[in-house]
Design a protein around this motif. Structure first.
Motif, PDB file in Angstrom:
ATOM      1  N   GLN A   5      16.349  11.821 -15.639  1.00  0.00           N
ATOM      2  CA  GLN A   5      16.749  11.576 -14.249  1.00  0.00           C
ATOM      3  C   GLN A   5      16.224  12.689 -13.352  1.00  0.00           C
ATOM      4  OE1 GLN A   5      21.122  11.273 -14.439  1.00  0.00           O
ATOM      5  NE2 GLN A   5      20.805  10.795 -16.596  1.00  0.00           N
ATOM      6  N   ARG A   6      15.697  12.283 -12.239  1.00  0.00           N
ATOM      7  CA  ARG A   6      15.354  13.203 -11.157  1.00  0.00           C
ATOM      8  C   ARG A   6      16.114  12.752  -9.934  1.00  0.00           C
ATOM      9  NH1 ARG A   6       9.087  12.751 -10.512  1.00  0.00           N
ATOM     10  NH2 ARG A   6       9.698  10.547 -10.689  1.00  0.00           N
ATOM     11  N   GLY A   7      16.703  13.689  -9.230  1.00  0.00           N
ATOM     12  CA  GLY A   7      17.491  13.273  -8.084  1.00  0.00           C
ATOM     13  C   GLY A   7      17.727  14.386  -7.095  1.00  0.00           C
ATOM     14  N   SER A   8      18.183  14.012  -5.925  1.00  0.00           N
ATOM     15  CA  SER A   8      18.557  14.964  -4.882  1.00  0.00           C
ATOM     16  C   SER A   8      19.703  14.356  -4.089  1.00  0.00           C
ATOM     17  CB  SER A   8      17.368  15.280  -3.965  1.00  0.00           C
ATOM     18  OG  SER A   8      16.861  14.093  -3.383  1.00  0.00           O
ATOM     19  N   THR A   9      20.522  15.227  -3.520  1.00  0.00           N
ATOM     20  CA  THR A   9      21.710  14.789  -2.797  1.00  0.00           C
ATOM     21  C   THR A   9      21.906  15.643  -1.561  1.00  0.00           C
ATOM     22  OG1 THR A   9      22.760  14.167  -4.892  1.00  0.00           O
ATOM     23  CG2 THR A   9      24.191  14.348  -2.971  1.00  0.00           C
ATOM     24  N   VAL A  10      22.269  15.020  -0.474  1.00  0.00           N
ATOM     25  CA  VAL A  10      22.724  15.712   0.727  1.00  0.00           C
ATOM     26  C   VAL A  10      24.128  15.211   1.008  1.00  0.00           C
ATOM     27  CG1 VAL A  10      22.358  16.122   3.183  1.00  0.00           C
ATOM     28  CG2 VAL A  10      20.390  15.909   1.647  1.00  0.00           C
ATOM     29  N   GLY A  11      25.079  16.137   1.099  1.00  0.00           N
ATOM     30  CA  GLY A  11      26.453  15.693   1.291  1.00  0.00           C
ATOM     31  C   GLY A  11      27.296  16.711   2.025  1.00  0.00           C
TER      32      GLY A  11
END
Length: 581
Positions: A343-349
């Motif tokens: 898995q590759r991912g990014s999050t803005v929260g």
């Protein structure tokens, strides 16, 4: 000194120590129990260690036991003491008839000054531990008097004093009267707040402010402000100190003393669990990047089952810890059932706290590649979502006597907004612990989840968005994420193999009984049940077993032996570290 002489001197030293430690007196008390016995033993003190101390102990025993009973309201005890001096150690028998206790005939508590309108004092006076017809207890009286004076200091009544504080005993009548008169005087206010020069924008200090000049002085507010400063991680130490009160203005100036934290910190960790096997991690933190309070954490972790890397950048919004913007990047490999996933991912929260509740809203990007037999699949998703969590505990946070935690999460994606499929994913987790009796503890948990999507899109649903069961934090007795719906998958040899591919539903529960053999050791019996499944095709499995837990400074170290009821007979060891809540 020669060796033989040294050994002889050492032996003589031990002999002298043994003689010094010789028991010179043994005593027993008849006629007392509970608090009266405990108090009498406390007043008598330590056993004598010399003949002179022994003589004094015997001589003063009657007086000390009498004083111990007076403190608890017994003013006419009959005390008989018999001492046998014919052999060593001496034997002393203390026979006591405490008689009738003195009862409170009246309790008068008077409060003058501005504290009369203070809700904290109103609450205190509603809970007076001294009531008419109760047995007189001088300890309770002294403790309540101290509570009044301490509350006055904490709430800013710096000129407060006890005008009267007396207990009048009429021993003949067997009654006592309590008279307390506290004059609080005026309540002081917070004065000017000065903060040592520090490379942090003043707005961050303002956002954490608990009090302002002119507010009522309150030690609780000072402690909370200091705790908030310390929680940010910006400072090595943060002390909030009251200055010298200004009696004319009735103000207390305040000063914040700060020392910087380390610029960068590094931590290497080693661990093992039966789910992820052995692991090594490296964590790099920068607690203060710039004057706006930005910080970052980078964590690399290797384990044979789940190697991963995470980078988190944190930007304070309206509060450095209670309202923040997080930007994350993640790379992870994991095993789900019979599937291997990358898995590759990014999050803005945004995360913010309101009391004990923590809320987040986020936008997550996930790009996942996984193997299904000899075939490889890849899907990408844009997932806006939200979480809501709450945690409350009583006692030690690492091993609470009681507590409840709850976490709710939802994410959704649509092909219109860049996801490969339309989906809605929901999860809920509950953990509950309580101690009905001393040494006896119960822990329960329930995990539920569902993902909604069009059935023909099932092959495009990534393993990390499906549900699996089994393992130390799920159903013990089964291996990590080994349970869930199966699918017949063709392989290169032309054969068809059955693989665990996960389900679109999850329901797993657990009930565990724990018994504390010693404060740091407990035994456990547990039963876990549930499964991952599709639609309404719920086929629960059961795991049961027993465990031994060591309460360590990093949380309980739990060694559990689980039995898989629904598989061929066999046991599986589970090792985990950390609190249940």
């Amino acid at each position: 000194m020669r060796p033989k002489a040294a050994i002889l001197a050492l032996c003589l030293t031990f002999s002298a120590g043994a003689a010094d430690a010789k028991v010179l007196l043994k005593y027993s008390i008849e006629g007392l129990s509970g608090s009266t016995l405990d108090n009498a033993q406390a007043y008598l003190g330590e056993l004598p260690e010399s003949e002179a101390e022994r003589a004094n102990f015997v001589y003063s025993a009657r007086r000390q036991v009498g004083l111990s009973l007076n403190a608890l309201g017994y003013y006419y005890p009959r005390i008989e003491i018999a001492v046998n001096r014919e052999r060593e150690p001496w034997r002393m028998l203390i026979k006591v008839d405490p008689g009738e206790s003195v009862r409170l005939a009246s309790v008068n508590v008077t409060l003058d000054g501005e504290a009369g309108q203070d809700p904290a004092f109103e609450e205190l006076l509603e809970d007076i531990p001294l009531q008419p017809d109760q047995r007189l207890n001088h300890g309770s009286y002294e403790a309540f008097k101290t509570r009044i004076q301490s509350l006055g200091q904490q709430r800013g009544y710096l000129e407060g004093s006890m005008k009267r504080n007396r207990v009048t005993v009429d021993a003949a009548a067997g009654t006592a009267a309590v008279d307390l008169h506290y004059d609080s005087g005026p309540r002081y206010h917070f004065g000017e707040l000065s903060i040592e020069e520090f490379p942090l924008d003043q707005r961050q200090f303002d956002n954490m402010a608990i009090f302002a000049r002119g507010d009522h002085f309150d030690m609780g507010a000072i402690q909370e402000y200091q705790a908030q400063l310390q929680r940010t991680g910006y400072f090595g130490t943060a002390l909030v100190r009251p200055g010298i009160p200004d009696r004319d203005a009735r103000e207390v100036p305040m000063r914040v003393e700060l020392t910087p934290n380390v610029r960068h910190s590094y931590r290497v960790g080693l661990g093992f669990s039966t789910d992820t096997q052995e692991r090594i991690s490296l964590t790099w933190r920068t607690p203060l990047i710039n004057r706006f309070g930005h910080r970052q954490e980078t964590r690399l972790e290797y384990s044979p089952v789940r190697p991963r890397g995470n980078f988190t950048y944190i930007i304070p919004l309206s509060h450095p810890t209670d309202d923040i913007l997080q930007v994350r990047a993640r790379l992870e490999s994991n095993e789900y059932g019979d599937l291997e996933s990358t898995q590759r991912g990014s999050t803005v929260g945004r995360e913010w706290r309101l009391g004990d509740w923590v809320s987040t809203v986020h936008l997550r990007y996930l790009d996942e590649l996984w193997d299904l037999g000899d075939d490889s699949k890849q899907s990408a998703y844009w997932l806006p979502g939200a979480t809501l969590s709450h945690r409350s505990t009583r006692g030690d946070p690492l091993d609470p006597v009681g507590g409840f935690s709850q976490v709710y999460a939802v994410e959704a994606g649509t092909a219109v907004a860049g996801s490969d499929i339309d989906l809605v994913r929901m999860t809920a987790n509950w953990r509950f612990a309580f101690t009905p009796r001393d040494r006896h503890r119960l822990v329960t948990r329930l995990d539920a989840g569902a993902v909604l999507f069009e059935e023909d899109k099932r092959p495009d649903l990534a393993p990390s968005l499906s549900f699996f069961a089994g393992g130390s934090h799920s159903i013990r007795g089964y291996s990590y994420q080994s349970l869930g719906p199966e699918e017949d998958v063709p392989v290169a040899s032309g054969e068809t193999v059955k693989l665990v591919v996960g389900g679109d539903r999850l329901l797993v529960g657990s009930l565990e009984y724990q018994y504390y053999i010693r404060p740091e050791w407990r035994a456990a019996l547990f039963i876990d049940a549930g499964n991952a499944f599709n639609g309404s095709d719920f086929d629960p499995v059961v795991g049961t077993g027993l465990g031994a837990h060591l309460i360590s400074p990093v949380g309980p170290i739990r060694l559990d032996l689980g039995y898989a009821v629904n598989e061929a007979p066999g046991w599986r060891i589970h090792l985990t570290i950390g609190a249940e809540l």
